[in-house]
Write an enzyme that holds these catalytic residues in place. Structure first.
Site, PDB file in Angstrom:
ATOM      1  CG  HIS A  42      17.062  10.677  34.453  1.00  0.00           C
ATOM      2  ND1 HIS A  42      16.523   9.408  34.505  1.00  0.00           N
ATOM      3  CD2 HIS A  42      18.352  10.527  34.079  1.00  0.00           C
ATOM      4  CE1 HIS A  42      17.462   8.532  34.170  1.00  0.00           C
ATOM      5  NE2 HIS A  42      18.581   9.183  33.912  1.00  0.00           N
ATOM      6  CG  HIS A  58      15.112   3.792  34.597  1.00  0.00           C
ATOM      7  ND1 HIS A  58      16.008   3.027  33.871  1.00  0.00           N
ATOM      8  CD2 HIS A  58      15.284   5.062  34.172  1.00  0.00           C
ATOM      9  CE1 HIS A  58      16.687   3.815  33.038  1.00  0.00           C
ATOM     10  NE2 HIS A  58      16.270   5.052  33.215  1.00  0.00           N
ATOM     11  CD  GLU A  68      22.127  -0.643  26.545  1.00  0.00           C
ATOM     12  OE1 GLU A  68      20.985  -1.060  26.427  1.00  0.00           O
ATOM     13  OE2 GLU A  68      22.407   0.543  26.785  1.00  0.00           O
ATOM     14  CE  LYS A 103      26.844   7.449  27.126  1.00  0.00           C
ATOM     15  NZ  LYS A 103      25.449   7.701  27.402  1.00  0.00           N
ATOM     16  NE  ARG A 105      15.759   2.576   2.634  1.00  0.00           N
ATOM     17  CZ  ARG A 105      15.193   2.834   1.461  1.00  0.00           C
ATOM     18  NH1 ARG A 105      15.695   3.751   0.666  1.00  0.00           N
ATOM     19  NH2 ARG A 105      14.135   2.155   1.098  1.00  0.00           N
ATOM     20  CG  ASN A 108      20.956   0.552  33.619  1.00  0.00           C
ATOM     21  OD1 ASN A 108      20.484   1.568  33.098  1.00  0.00           O
ATOM     22  ND2 ASN A 108      20.217  -0.459  34.035  1.00  0.00           N
ATOM     23  CE  LYS A 119      21.487   3.069  25.080  1.00  0.00           C
ATOM     24  NZ  LYS A 119      20.919   2.819  26.427  1.00  0.00           N
ATOM     25  CD  GLU A 168      22.680  10.085  34.299  1.00  0.00           C
ATOM     26  OE1 GLU A 168      23.568   9.212  34.333  1.00  0.00           O
ATOM     27  OE2 GLU A 168      21.471   9.820  34.162  1.00  0.00           O
ATOM     28  CG  HIS A 224      20.171   4.822  35.261  1.00  0.00           C
ATOM     29  ND1 HIS A 224      21.326   5.335  35.804  1.00  0.00           N
ATOM     30  CD2 HIS A 224      19.721   5.753  34.391  1.00  0.00           C
ATOM     31  CE1 HIS A 224      21.568   6.523  35.256  1.00  0.00           C
ATOM     32  NE2 HIS A 224      20.613   6.798  34.397  1.00  0.00           N
ATOM     33  NE  ARG A 255      25.557   2.735  25.470  1.00  0.00           N
ATOM     34  CZ  ARG A 255      25.463   3.472  24.377  1.00  0.00           C
ATOM     35  NH1 ARG A 255      26.050   3.078  23.275  1.00  0.00           N
ATOM     36  NH2 ARG A 255      24.803   4.597  24.377  1.00  0.00           N
TER      37      ARG A 255
END
Ligand code: ADP
Ligand code: ZN
Length: 361
Positions: free
Chosen positions: A263, A250, A235, A225, A120, A243, A141, A183, A246, A239
């Site tokens: 990326h 993506h 998010e 950031k 946990r 993106n 994340k 980035e 992106h 947040r």
């Protein structure tokens, strides 16, 4: 050695950045309370031969374990996740044990998710070894890929500390520098006009990203950031700004098949498109042509001609962040002046048609 705090609602923790990251690791580790019962350093097959020994030597604990996976995005898998859990259980690790993620985004996400769920949740420390990971290592994340989609299984889980030992970065392959630097540029564009100008003046080629300049660029990008994450850990609002570049990025990665482009190369395309679209929608001048020229100067590739704009549009609509079938784009009214906008399909298609042309002039 720079130290700053990353603040989120759930936790506040230090980020160290500099030439003395290993010393910072040693002291962070020694000060952990309760004292760790064991530590597991997780890394990949490109990084471990270079740096594993230095890291384990900095850890003064009776039980130091290591686990090395092959390098590559496809290793962010359930199979590796499960194998590491098994290994940790077999080694008798418990709730007082600690995980260290030594690597780029793949290792950070995978090891972080192991830490988030083992018994946990146990403590973990991030030691990013890529430039790109300045982004992924801040914000909490963590997760793994599913064959049906990237990052489909995961959690928000904050580390005890993030420690950037700058000397580890210098073995990064050239295309990984360029990928991570995209980035850094993104963070300038969305949140720090001064950083944006500074990069244009000071980083004339990727070789300039060394020493003090590297440290400054990283520190400022991380500050942007960190600010966004502090305002919105999970998010729900700002947040989304992260993106930027992106939505199309993506879509391009997915359309070409993952691994064809890095990326950052895909995000650089997405940022060029976002500038162009912002100029069309808001009727502002963001110097999109000069921006594109600047990026091409670093070696970022042009949008591949083989891409079909209708298919890209479909991909953009499948984006996790799309809402009720409308494409949501992060756009700019100016540098560091961001808006999130629902853009109609036709507007996106027209802009994509123009984009594919201007890219290949
Ligand atoms: P990111 O998602 O941060 O780009 P990855 O985990 O995908 O990071 O790593 C990119 C590639 O670079 C991988 O092949 C990895 O093994 C390799 N790599 C990561 N850090 C280093 C380093 N410091 N030196 C050499 N290779 C590295
Ligand atoms: Zn990204």
């Amino acid at each position: 050695m720079l130290m700053r705090y990353i603040e989120t609602k759930s936790k506040c923790y230090p980020l160290y950045l500099g030439e003395e990251g290993l010393a910072a690791l040693r002291s962070v580790y020694q000060q952990l309370q309760p004292t760790p019962s064991a530590v597991l350093v997780i890394s990949d097959s490109s990084i471990a031969p270079l740096y594993m020994k230095q890291v384990t030597e900095a850890l003064t604990s009776a039980d130091v374990h290591t686990y090395v996976i092959p390098s590559g995005e496809k290793e962010k898998s359930f199979e590796n996740y499960y194998a590491i859990q098994t290994y940790a259980l077999e080694k008798g690790m418990d709730r007082r044990s600690v995980i260290i993620a030594l690597g780029g985004g793949v290792i950070g996400d995978l090891a972080g998710f192991v830490a988030a769920t083992f018994m946990r949740g146990i403590r973990f420390i991030q030691m990013p070894t890529t430039l790109l990971a300045h982004d992924s290592a801040v914000g909490g994340k963590v997760g793994i890929n599913h064959p049906i989609g990237k990052n489909m299984i995961g959690a928000f889980y904050q580390p005890e500390a993030v420690i950037y030992h700058i000397p580890f970065l210098y073995t990064l392959p050239q295309e990984e520098w360029r990928s991570g630097y995209a980035e850094v540029i993104k963070h300038g564009v969305i949140g720090d006009a001064h950083l944006y100008d500074w990069l244009q003046k000071e980083i004339l080629s990727l070789e300039d990203l060394r020493g003090e300049k590297l440290q400054y660029a990283l520190q400022q990008a991380i500050a942007v950031k960190a600010k966004v994450v502090a305002a919105d850990e999970t998010e729900s609002s700002v947040r989304a700004y992260l993106n930027f570049g992106h939505t199309l990025g993506h879509a391009i990665e997915a359309e070409l098949g993952y691994g064809r482009l890095t990326h950052g190369d895909a995000v650089a395309m997405g940022m060029r498109f976002a500038l162009l679209l912002s100029e069309r929608i808001y009727d502002v001048d963001l110097a999109s042509v000069a921006f594109a020229k600047w990026l091409f100067g670093y070696g970022y590739p042009k949008l591949p001609m083989e891409l079909n704009i209708e298919r890209l549009l479909l991909r953009m609509k499948q984006d996790k962040k799309a809402q009720s079938g409308e494409i949501r784009m992060v756009l700019l009214r100016g540098i560091a002046d961001v808006c999130v906008e629902e853009v109609q399909d036709k507007v996106v298609l027209d802009a994509l048609a123009q984009f594919i042309q201007t890219e290949n002039l």
